[in-house]
Design a protein around this motif. Structure first.
Motif, PDB file in Angstrom:
ATOM      1  N   MET A   1       0.848  -1.192   0.000  1.00 36.53           N
ATOM      2  CA  MET A   1       0.000   0.000   0.000  1.00 36.53           C
ATOM      3  C   MET A   1       0.882   1.240   0.000  1.00 36.53           C
ATOM      4  O   MET A   1       1.777   1.376   0.829  1.00 36.53           O
ATOM      5  CB  MET A   1      -0.917  -0.012   1.224  1.00 36.53           C
ATOM      6  N   ASP A   2       0.641   2.125  -0.955  1.00 34.34           N
ATOM      7  CA  ASP A   2       1.466   3.305  -1.107  1.00 34.34           C
ATOM      8  C   ASP A   2       1.167   4.311   0.003  1.00 34.34           C
ATOM      9  O   ASP A   2       0.015   4.726   0.205  1.00 34.34           O
ATOM     10  CB  ASP A   2       1.202   3.942  -2.481  1.00 34.34           C
ATOM     11  N   LEU A   3       2.213   4.731   0.729  1.00 38.97           N
ATOM     12  CA  LEU A   3       2.010   5.630   1.857  1.00 38.97           C
ATOM     13  C   LEU A   3       1.558   7.018   1.423  1.00 38.97           C
ATOM     14  O   LEU A   3       0.842   7.707   2.163  1.00 38.97           O
ATOM     15  CB  LEU A   3       3.291   5.730   2.687  1.00 38.97           C
ATOM     16  N   ASP A   4       1.955   7.461   0.232  1.00 30.93           N
ATOM     17  CA  ASP A   4       1.504   8.770  -0.238  1.00 30.93           C
ATOM     18  C   ASP A   4      -0.008   8.808  -0.422  1.00 30.93           C
ATOM     19  O   ASP A   4      -0.663   9.819  -0.114  1.00 30.93           O
ATOM     20  CB  ASP A   4       2.192   9.120  -1.560  1.00 30.93           C
ATOM     21  N   THR A   5      -0.577   7.702  -0.910  1.00 31.19           N
ATOM     22  CA  THR A   5      -2.034   7.675  -1.066  1.00 31.19           C
ATOM     23  C   THR A   5      -2.721   7.658   0.290  1.00 31.19           C
ATOM     24  O   THR A   5      -3.761   8.299   0.476  1.00 31.19           O
ATOM     25  CB  THR A   5      -2.471   6.455  -1.899  1.00 31.19           C
ATOM     26  N   VAL A   6      -2.143   6.939   1.236  1.00 29.43           N
ATOM     27  CA  VAL A   6      -2.719   6.905   2.590  1.00 29.43           C
ATOM     28  C   VAL A   6      -2.627   8.282   3.230  1.00 29.43           C
ATOM     29  O   VAL A   6      -3.583   8.763   3.861  1.00 29.43           O
ATOM     30  CB  VAL A   6      -1.997   5.852   3.454  1.00 29.43           C
ATOM     31  N   ARG A   7      -1.470   8.944   3.070  1.00 25.33           N
ATOM     32  CA  ARG A   7      -1.294  10.287   3.633  1.00 25.33           C
ATOM     33  C   ARG A   7      -2.285  11.267   2.992  1.00 25.33           C
ATOM     34  O   ARG A   7      -2.848  12.145   3.687  1.00 25.33           O
ATOM     35  CB  ARG A   7       0.157  10.733   3.414  1.00 25.33           C
ATOM     36  N   THR A   8      -2.504  11.134   1.709  1.00 29.06           N
ATOM     37  CA  THR A   8      -3.459  12.000   1.018  1.00 29.06           C
ATOM     38  C   THR A   8      -4.872  11.740   1.510  1.00 29.06           C
ATOM     39  O   THR A   8      -5.659  12.687   1.708  1.00 29.06           O
ATOM     40  CB  THR A   8      -3.382  11.768  -0.502  1.00 29.06           C
TER      41      THR A   8
END
Length: 313
Positions: A1-8
């Motif tokens: 799971m991409d952390l940038d998408t989670v952060r967004t």
């Protein structure tokens, strides 16, 4: 799971609008929409519904939000654990009772603010590989063993010449001596079952034997220092070498003697090894401490093998 998408996702959930999340993350609103869409595809659910007031979490989005926050907290803790200066300085001292361990105890007393991990690696190849990979920050070794030069990315500096002492039991012929010339040890049996072929200390003692005609026996299993001390105490015909900075503890009844060796005094050279690109700030502190406390090497009246190097840093 991409952390940038989670952060967004978390930023959009907190802001309630993709536009405000984009401003917080310093990206475009289109980038926020693409990241959210990618996360929804990855999870197989819708996380937001668009309304006139902005973006609201769906039931699935509400369920995912606390886990998303925890993912970001875990990621931050993971990054902090290896961030320069935040993780402990990891140093190999070979053995807990040796001189290198004493050097690190002195460093810890002088710099209690530095977090330390002390490890013990037996073989020099394993230690050098660990330094090169970043598994450890530094190692204490004797350098350079003949035929095994250090890799070009490994730095070293000689930090301690440890004088050898003769250790005998109370009935040994030399037990009453206040010191003993090295030449006088010829003909005496010196027992050192801890010598392992291929180690730097095996190379050291091989040169000592060749130059001064000594008899060093490495026969029998090595049951550790306690068993060695028991045997030396009970066997008048045997003695052993020990480092002058090596910590040894034995029962009162053993009556062991530590006798300085002279004319010349054999010294075991300890060097610190580290990777030239290691950025850990505590490594610089350790090197400065060792430089300030070092007593020099190759002093008059001492002996070490010809292959031993001095400051290579």
């Amino acid at each position: 799971m991409d952390l940038d998408t989670v952060r967004t996702f978390v930023a959009a959930a907190d802001a309630g609008r993709f536009q405000e999340a984009a401003a917080e993350l310093a990206v475009t609103q289109q980038a926020v929409s693409k990241r959210i869409a990618a996360l929804e595809r990855s999870l197989g659910v819708r996380l937001f519904t668009r309304t006139a007031r902005g973006a609201e979490l769906t039931i699935d989005g509400q369920a995912f939000l606390p886990h998303a926050r925890e993912l970001l907290r875990v990621a931050e803790r993971a990054a902090a654990s290896v961030r320069s200066g935040r993780r402990p300085l990891r140093v190999d001292v070979i053995a807990s009772r040796g001189a290198a361990s004493g050097l690190m105890r002195g460093f810890h007393r002088a710099h209690p603010e530095v977090d330390l991990d002390v490890v013990m690696l037996f073989e020099i190849e394993a230690a050098v590989a660990a330094v090169r990979s970043g598994a450890i920050d530094a190692s204490f070794r004797a350098v350079a063993v003949p035929g095994r030069p250090l890799p070009p990315d490994i730095e070293s500096v000689r930090v301690l010449d440890e004088p050898l002492q003769l250790l005998t039991g109370p009935a040994h012929a030399l037990a009453a001596a206040r010191s003993v010339p090295l030449a006088r040890l010829a003909g005496h049996r010196i027992w050192m079952p801890g010598i392992v072929p291929g180690t730097e200390w095996a190379a050291y003692y091989a040169d000592l034997v060749a130059e001064f005609g000594l008899t060093i026996e490495a026969t029998g299993p090595n049951f550790g220092s306690d068993a060695l001390l028991d045997t030396i105490a009970d066997t008048p015909a045997l003695a052993t070498f020990t480092g002058g900075h090596t910590r040894l503890v034995w029962p009162d009844g053993h009556g062991l003697r530590r006798i300085p060796v002279t004319d010349p005094t054999p010294v075991y050279p300890h060097s610190l090894l580290w990777h030239r690109d290691n950025p850990h700030p505590a490594l610089t502190t350790l090197r400065a401490h060792l430089a300030a406390t070092a007593t020099g090497h190759d002093a008059a009246g001492t002996w070490s093998p010809a292959w031993v190097t001095g400051d290579a840093a």
